[in-house]
Write an enzyme that holds these catalytic residues in place. Sequence first.
Site, PDB file in Angstrom:
ATOM      1  N   LYS A 220      56.132  40.192  32.490  1.00  0.00           N
ATOM      2  CA  LYS A 220      57.131  39.513  33.323  1.00  0.00           C
ATOM      3  C   LYS A 220      58.511  39.539  32.657  1.00  0.00           C
ATOM      4  O   LYS A 220      59.526  39.651  33.353  1.00  0.00           O
ATOM      5  CB  LYS A 220      56.680  38.076  33.615  1.00  0.00           C
ATOM      6  CG  LYS A 220      55.440  37.982  34.513  1.00  0.00           C
ATOM      7  CD  LYS A 220      55.694  38.533  35.918  1.00  0.00           C
ATOM      8  CE  LYS A 220      54.519  38.290  36.862  1.00  0.00           C
ATOM      9  NZ  LYS A 220      54.753  38.801  38.221  1.00  0.00           N
TER      10      LYS A 220
ATOM     11  N   ILE B 133      51.819  33.730  47.544  1.00  0.00           N
ATOM     12  CA  ILE B 133      53.265  33.834  47.675  1.00  0.00           C
ATOM     13  C   ILE B 133      53.654  35.000  48.586  1.00  0.00           C
ATOM     14  O   ILE B 133      54.559  34.875  49.427  1.00  0.00           O
ATOM     15  CB  ILE B 133      53.900  33.976  46.268  1.00  0.00           C
ATOM     16  CG1 ILE B 133      53.760  32.648  45.498  1.00  0.00           C
ATOM     17  CG2 ILE B 133      55.368  34.393  46.368  1.00  0.00           C
ATOM     18  CD1 ILE B 133      54.112  32.736  44.008  1.00  0.00           C
TER      19      ILE B 133
ATOM     20  N   ASN C 128      55.961  41.915  44.836  1.00  0.00           N
ATOM     21  CA  ASN C 128      55.342  40.614  44.541  1.00  0.00           C
ATOM     22  C   ASN C 128      53.949  40.741  43.937  1.00  0.00           C
ATOM     23  O   ASN C 128      53.521  39.843  43.200  1.00  0.00           O
ATOM     24  CB  ASN C 128      55.273  39.806  45.845  1.00  0.00           C
ATOM     25  CG  ASN C 128      54.313  38.641  45.746  1.00  0.00           C
ATOM     26  OD1 ASN C 128      54.628  37.612  45.151  1.00  0.00           O
ATOM     27  ND2 ASN C 128      53.114  38.786  46.317  1.00  0.00           N
TER      28      ASN C 128
ATOM     29  N   ASP D  74      45.424  49.943  46.486  1.00  0.00           N
ATOM     30  CA  ASP D  74      45.545  49.420  45.119  1.00  0.00           C
ATOM     31  C   ASP D  74      46.845  49.984  44.565  1.00  0.00           C
ATOM     32  O   ASP D  74      46.969  51.193  44.348  1.00  0.00           O
ATOM     33  CB  ASP D  74      44.348  49.858  44.271  1.00  0.00           C
ATOM     34  CG  ASP D  74      44.406  49.247  42.866  1.00  0.00           C
ATOM     35  OD1 ASP D  74      45.529  48.973  42.372  1.00  0.00           O
ATOM     36  OD2 ASP D  74      43.337  49.043  42.275  1.00  0.00           O
TER      37      ASP D  74
ATOM     38  N   THR E  95      48.630  28.510  44.893  1.00  0.00           N
ATOM     39  CA  THR E  95      48.079  29.755  45.443  1.00  0.00           C
ATOM     40  C   THR E  95      46.701  30.017  44.848  1.00  0.00           C
ATOM     41  O   THR E  95      46.306  29.383  43.861  1.00  0.00           O
ATOM     42  CB  THR E  95      48.977  30.958  45.083  1.00  0.00           C
ATOM     43  OG1 THR E  95      48.819  31.224  43.673  1.00  0.00           O
ATOM     44  CG2 THR E  95      50.441  30.720  45.402  1.00  0.00           C
TER      45      THR E  95
ATOM     46  N   TYR F  56      50.661  38.857  30.040  1.00  0.00           N
ATOM     47  CA  TYR F  56      51.353  38.488  31.283  1.00  0.00           C
ATOM     48  C   TYR F  56      52.834  38.247  31.017  1.00  0.00           C
ATOM     49  O   TYR F  56      53.707  38.737  31.734  1.00  0.00           O
ATOM     50  CB  TYR F  56      50.692  37.230  31.860  1.00  0.00           C
ATOM     51  CG  TYR F  56      51.269  36.727  33.164  1.00  0.00           C
ATOM     52  CD1 TYR F  56      51.042  37.399  34.353  1.00  0.00           C
ATOM     53  CD2 TYR F  56      52.023  35.546  33.212  1.00  0.00           C
ATOM     54  CE1 TYR F  56      51.546  36.921  35.557  1.00  0.00           C
ATOM     55  CE2 TYR F  56      52.530  35.064  34.405  1.00  0.00           C
ATOM     56  CZ  TYR F  56      52.288  35.760  35.582  1.00  0.00           C
ATOM     57  OH  TYR F  56      52.796  35.289  36.775  1.00  0.00           O
TER      58      TYR F  56
ATOM     59  N   ARG G 260      45.068  44.942  48.532  1.00  0.00           N
ATOM     60  CA  ARG G 260      43.837  45.735  48.605  1.00  0.00           C
ATOM     61  C   ARG G 260      42.935  45.323  49.759  1.00  0.00           C
ATOM     62  O   ARG G 260      42.189  46.134  50.282  1.00  0.00           O
ATOM     63  CB  ARG G 260      43.070  45.624  47.278  1.00  0.00           C
ATOM     64  CG  ARG G 260      43.720  46.374  46.142  1.00  0.00           C
ATOM     65  CD  ARG G 260      43.151  45.957  44.817  1.00  0.00           C
ATOM     66  NE  ARG G 260      43.351  44.526  44.590  1.00  0.00           N
ATOM     67  CZ  ARG G 260      42.987  43.873  43.503  1.00  0.00           C
ATOM     68  NH1 ARG G 260      42.390  44.508  42.533  1.00  0.00           N
ATOM     69  NH2 ARG G 260      43.224  42.581  43.383  1.00  0.00           N
TER      70      ARG G 260
HETATM   71  N1  LIG Z   1      50.718  31.385  41.280  1.00  0.00           N
HETATM   72  C1  LIG Z   1      51.619  31.094  40.370  1.00  0.00           C
HETATM   73  O1  LIG Z   1      51.614  29.993  39.816  1.00  0.00           O
HETATM   74  C2  LIG Z   1      52.683  32.081  40.008  1.00  0.00           C
HETATM   75  C3  LIG Z   1      53.717  31.656  39.162  1.00  0.00           C
HETATM   76  C4  LIG Z   1      54.704  32.552  38.805  1.00  0.00           C
HETATM   77  C5  LIG Z   1      54.684  33.842  39.289  1.00  0.00           C
HETATM   78  N2  LIG Z   1      53.679  34.245  40.108  1.00  0.00           N
HETATM   79  C6  LIG Z   1      53.700  35.633  40.571  1.00  0.00           C
HETATM   80  O2  LIG Z   1      53.761  35.653  41.980  1.00  0.00           O
HETATM   81  C7  LIG Z   1      53.129  36.812  42.463  1.00  0.00           C
HETATM   82  C8  LIG Z   1      52.107  36.403  43.506  1.00  0.00           C
HETATM   83  O3  LIG Z   1      51.211  35.485  42.911  1.00  0.00           O
HETATM   84  P1  LIG Z   1      50.206  34.578  43.772  1.00  0.00           P
HETATM   85  O4  LIG Z   1      50.126  33.285  43.073  1.00  0.00           O
HETATM   86  O5  LIG Z   1      50.545  34.634  45.209  1.00  0.00           O
HETATM   87  O6  LIG Z   1      48.852  35.376  43.453  1.00  0.00           O
HETATM   88  P2  LIG Z   1      47.548  35.630  44.367  1.00  0.00           P
HETATM   89  O7  LIG Z   1      47.346  34.498  45.270  1.00  0.00           O
HETATM   90  O8  LIG Z   1      46.461  35.998  43.415  1.00  0.00           O
HETATM   91  O9  LIG Z   1      47.987  36.918  45.203  1.00  0.00           O
HETATM   92  C9  LIG Z   1      48.220  38.141  44.514  1.00  0.00           C
HETATM   93  C10 LIG Z   1      48.531  39.227  45.507  1.00  0.00           C
HETATM   94  O10 LIG Z   1      48.676  40.468  44.774  1.00  0.00           O
HETATM   95  C11 LIG Z   1      47.760  41.423  45.328  1.00  0.00           C
HETATM   96  N3  LIG Z   1      47.260  42.308  44.297  1.00  0.00           N
HETATM   97  C12 LIG Z   1      46.697  41.980  43.108  1.00  0.00           C
HETATM   98  N4  LIG Z   1      46.314  43.082  42.454  1.00  0.00           N
HETATM   99  C13 LIG Z   1      46.626  44.140  43.251  1.00  0.00           C
HETATM  100  C14 LIG Z   1      46.477  45.538  43.132  1.00  0.00           C
HETATM  101  N5  LIG Z   1      45.912  46.105  42.053  1.00  0.00           N
HETATM  102  N6  LIG Z   1      46.918  46.323  44.138  1.00  0.00           N
HETATM  103  C15 LIG Z   1      47.494  45.771  45.225  1.00  0.00           C
HETATM  104  N7  LIG Z   1      47.670  44.456  45.400  1.00  0.00           N
HETATM  105  C16 LIG Z   1      47.235  43.655  44.422  1.00  0.00           C
HETATM  106  C17 LIG Z   1      46.641  40.585  45.942  1.00  0.00           C
HETATM  107  O11 LIG Z   1      46.011  41.253  46.991  1.00  0.00           O
HETATM  108  P3  LIG Z   1      44.517  41.895  46.914  1.00  0.00           P
HETATM  109  O12 LIG Z   1      43.700  41.079  45.980  1.00  0.00           O
HETATM  110  O13 LIG Z   1      44.067  41.892  48.326  1.00  0.00           O
HETATM  111  O14 LIG Z   1      44.770  43.271  46.381  1.00  0.00           O
HETATM  112  C18 LIG Z   1      47.428  39.408  46.513  1.00  0.00           C
HETATM  113  O15 LIG Z   1      47.992  39.762  47.760  1.00  0.00           O
HETATM  114  C19 LIG Z   1      52.535  37.513  41.249  1.00  0.00           C
HETATM  115  O16 LIG Z   1      53.401  38.548  40.819  1.00  0.00           O
HETATM  116  C20 LIG Z   1      52.465  36.419  40.209  1.00  0.00           C
HETATM  117  O17 LIG Z   1      52.527  36.910  38.891  1.00  0.00           O
HETATM  118  C21 LIG Z   1      52.678  33.402  40.485  1.00  0.00           C
END
Ligand SMILES: NC(=O)c1ccc[n+]([C@@H]2O[C@H](COP(=O)([O-])OP(=O)(O)OC[C@H]3O[C@@H](n4cnc5c(N)ncnc54)[C@H](OP(=O)(O)O)[C@@H]3O)[C@@H](O)[C@H]2O)c1
Length: 255
Positions: free
Chosen positions: A157, A19, A88, A61, A188, A153, A39
């Site tokens: 949230k 996202i 995000n 991080d 994602t 989680y 990261r």
């Molecule tokens: N996917 C879903 O179905 C969904 C639904 C509702 C809400 N969300 C929310 O949407 C947001 C993005 O989710 P996504 O699905 O895009 O997840 P994703 O594909 O796992 O991406 C997560 C992002 O957060 C970064 N991140 C994680 N831990 C970190 C840390 N300790 N320090 C810095 N960066 C960190 C990751 O980068 P690095 O690993 O490179 O650090 C990556 O860029 C999240 O807040 C999630 O809770 C997702």
Amino acid sequence: MASASESRIALVTGASRGIGRAIARQLSGQGLRVAVTGRSQDDLAEVASSCDGPTLTLPADITDGNAVDNLFAEVEGAWGPVEVLVANAGAGYSARVDKTTDADWQRMLDLNLTAPFRCLRRAIPRMRVSGYGRIVVVASVAARIGEPYIAAYTASKHGVLGLVRSAAAELAATGVTVNAVCPGYADTPMTASTIDGIVAATGRTVEQARQALERKQPIGRLIAPEEVAAAVWFCVENGAVSGQGLNIDGGAVQS
Ligand SMILES: NC(=O)c1ccc[n+]([C@@H]2O[C@H](COP(=O)([O-])OP(=O)(O)OC[C@H]3O[C@@H](n4cnc5c(N)ncnc54)[C@H](OP(=O)(O)O)[C@@H]3O)[C@@H](O)[C@H]2O)c1
């Protein structure tokens, strides 16, 4: 013609994939300068190269003690104060409540709640002085309802939506808006991990696990990252929207 937002300065956390990547590309496509953090420097470089305009890649991080202060200082040093903040970065964790350890609980709160809080705390003073700011937190439908096996989680949230609402009320007369977007299951890498977890726990196939998550959205499919990014852009464009949690969930939660 140049858009009014042409030179606005944005910071997107968790921008290295999923996202956050779509949000960075959306904001860049609208003419903003976009600082991307996460990261993985390699992934950030890929995202930056896919953006239309100027970018800064800032590997960190975000849960480290001084990371948020350092990120903002780097953006300020290069371009100036952050005007559009998209908090995000996040991750999920699945376990029964009674199997959730203190460490797992704390990890969820540190990343999904404390890090956005620190970002808001660092961004707000400069936004308040300038009389303009846009803050969008990527929350979740888990900020709206409780589902089994994701208590830590869900608590994080729900908490971050409370932060958004309180900050929006505090900043209402300042030109700074604060909103959340609340996606359902999005297509994602995070959801790919959720699917792997379902397969491991239940013995279902990947396809069966994916279909189970698709059915969580009444539209019968996963949410595209670009659909979440479009909602973020709506919050950036519209100065009359503040204190809201916009559900981007295919009709799962009506509010
Ligand atoms: N996917 C879903 O179905 C969904 C639904 C509702 C809400 N969300 C929310 O949407 C947001 C993005 O989710 P996504 O699905 O895009 O997840 P994703 O594909 O796992 O991406 C997560 C992002 O957060 C970064 N991140 C994680 N831990 C970190 C840390 N300790 N320090 C810095 N960066 C960190 C990751 O980068 P690095 O690993 O490179 O650090 C990556 O860029 C999240 O807040 C999630 O809770 C997702």
